[in-house]
Enzyme design. Structure first.
Site, PDB file in Angstrom:
ATOM      1  N   CYS A  34      24.501   1.865 -42.649  1.00 55.31           N
ATOM      2  CA  CYS A  34      24.210   1.217 -43.883  1.00 55.31           C
ATOM      3  C   CYS A  34      25.238  -0.054 -43.809  1.00 55.31           C
ATOM      4  CB  CYS A  34      25.080   2.115 -44.971  1.00 55.31           C
ATOM      5  SG  CYS A  34      26.796   2.369 -44.805  1.00 55.31           S
ATOM      6  N   CYS A  75      32.024  -4.077 -56.499  1.00 56.29           N
ATOM      7  CA  CYS A  75      31.029  -5.213 -56.782  1.00 56.29           C
ATOM      8  C   CYS A  75      30.578  -5.693 -55.445  1.00 56.29           C
ATOM      9  CB  CYS A  75      31.463  -6.460 -57.569  1.00 56.29           C
ATOM     10  SG  CYS A  75      33.081  -7.481 -56.904  1.00 56.29           S
TER      11      CYS A  75
END
Length: 441
Positions: free
Chosen positions: A395, A230
């Site tokens: 990223c 998550c």
């Protein structure tokens, strides 16, 4: 003179208040100890407070007085005090589970608060187990809350799990799932396993009354680069609330020996459609390495080595590339950005994350999914070929950028272009090394 007397009186009163607060804390602790002692020595009947507190569930035919006594005598270990562990522990405490253990290695962070609702702004920086204990003890002073501020390992798992009747897996990484599964099989304990990601959740019960264990279904772990938690994929807090509450429900049903426990079945929740589905799982595997009649795994192993990934969701870093295919954020900043040298920076986060924050230098946003599926690789190749500039890839944490470089490098070489390079550690490393004011999430 009067002003000095006033200051003196204020100081005296403040000292008195501090003393009284300390005395109050001591009395509160004495009361807690006395109540716990009384509870331990009075598990064969319900007192008046318990009858009043639990009356709305005691009147259910599925529970009754004897069922409530079972809950009072029971013990549950919740592994993980995060998005799943908080609602699970909350409803277990509310239901009157006599002894609840909470295990977590982490501290409360601001990023936890949208979904981990036992923590508050006031507890940021505290250990999660301390935060949960404080909340649950205020909710229900008649139960016992035990805390374990530790990371679960092969060395401590059996000792930590052994004193409890049921184990709730509220963790967020594959290595710990295998560890919990194997430990529960060896200790003959049911394992209530939940997961939540983005707008979806899953729930099942392993190792219960002849049902399969986790290894029966997944004998080998997935490739590390295919795993998303998550922290990387995102999650809506309400989804973890739904799954965590259902984990508490399954735990209660196990303790009561009620029918309908999710053993041998997988519950799927689609939050976008508000839809539940039940899937029948494969039965217990006769050749399972850990739960079969002739197991080949009879003791706990090194699960980080087995899974090829860390048993934590804290900035887990992959190493997929050679050193020559990577560059530190310091070298990139000093050698290219600050020096004003022309280059192409590709940010492979999705559009939502890109909108939150970007590195300076007008990076091009091409999500990792578009690269791996080759939807936009031609666009990147054409841009690099036209500009004849070196390409760097960034990223959030430096994992997806490695996947992108690994995918793009042979395509670049086919066109006689220098292969792109990955920014080690991504935006997290940028915040830690270059700009502490850059947003971190």
């Amino acid at each position: 003179m009067g002003e000095m007397n006033g200051e003196g009186q204020i100081e005296v009163l403040e000292n008195d208040i501090r003393t009284l607060r300390k005395q109050l804390q001591e009395k509160v602790q004495q009361l807690k100890t006395l109540k716990k002692h009384f509870q331990k020595n009075c598990i064969t009947k319900l007192n008046n407070d318990e009858i009043a507190r639990y009356s709305r569930q005691i009147i259910l035919s599925e529970i009754g007085v004897q069922g409530q006594l079972k809950l009072k005598k029971a013990s549950v270990l919740v592994v993980g005090a995060g998005g799943l562990g908080c609602p699970a522990a909350l409803y277990l405490a509310g239901a009157g589970i006599g002894r609840i253990g909470v295990l977590d290695y982490d501290e409360v962070e601001l990023t936890n608060l949208h979904r981990q609702l036992l923590h508050t702004e006031a507890t940021v920086g505290l250990t999660k187990v301390t935060s949960v204990q404080s909340y649950l003890e205020q909710l229900n002073s008649q139960i016992e809350i035990e805390t374990h501020h530790a990371q679960l390992t092969s060395e401590n798992a059996l000792a930590l799990l052994e004193p409890y009747d049921v184990v709730v897996d509220a963790t967020d990484n594959v290595a710990t799932r295998y560890l919990l599964n194997d430990a529960c099989v060896l200790l003959r304990k049911p394992l209530v396993s939940g997961s939540a990601l983005q707008l979806e959740g899953q729930l099942t019960v392993y190792n219960y009354r002849g049902g399969p264990c986790y290894r029966c279904l997944f004998p080998t772990p997935p490739p590390p680069e295919s795993v998303t938690n998550c922290g990387d994929g995102g999650v809506l807090g309400a989804i973890t609330g739904v799954i965590g509450a259902l984990q508490a429900l399954e735990t209660i049903k196990i303790i009561l020996s009620n029918e309908g426990v999710l053993a041998g079945r997988l519950l799927l929740f689609d939050g976008q459609q508000s839809a539940f589905r039940n899937l029948k799982l494969r039965p217990k595997k006769p050749t399972c390495a850990v739960c079969s009649e002739a197991p080949t795994l009879t003791k706990l192993i090194d699960y980080e080595q087995f899974c090829g990934m860390r048993a934590t969701d804290k900035d887990a870093a992959l190493t997929l590339l050679e050193p020559c295919e990577r560059i530190s954020v310091r070298d990139y900043h000093d050698g290219w950005l600050a020096a004003g040298r022309d280059h192409l920076l590709v940010d492979v986060r999705n559009a939502n994350q890109y909108e939150m924050c970007q590195l300076p230098g007008a990076p091009v946003n091409v999500p990792i999914e578009d690269i791996l599926s080759n939807r936009r690789t031609e666009e990147l190749l054409a841009r690099a070929q036209q500009a004849q500039l070196p390409v760097y890839v960034v990223c959030r944490r430096g994992n997806d950028s490695q996947l992108a470089v690994r995918h793009l490098a042979p395509l670049f070489r086919e066109r006689n272009l220098p292969a792109p390079r990955d920014l080690i550690g991504g935006l997290h490393a940028w915040t830690k090394t270059i700009d502490p004011n850059f947003p971190i999430y």
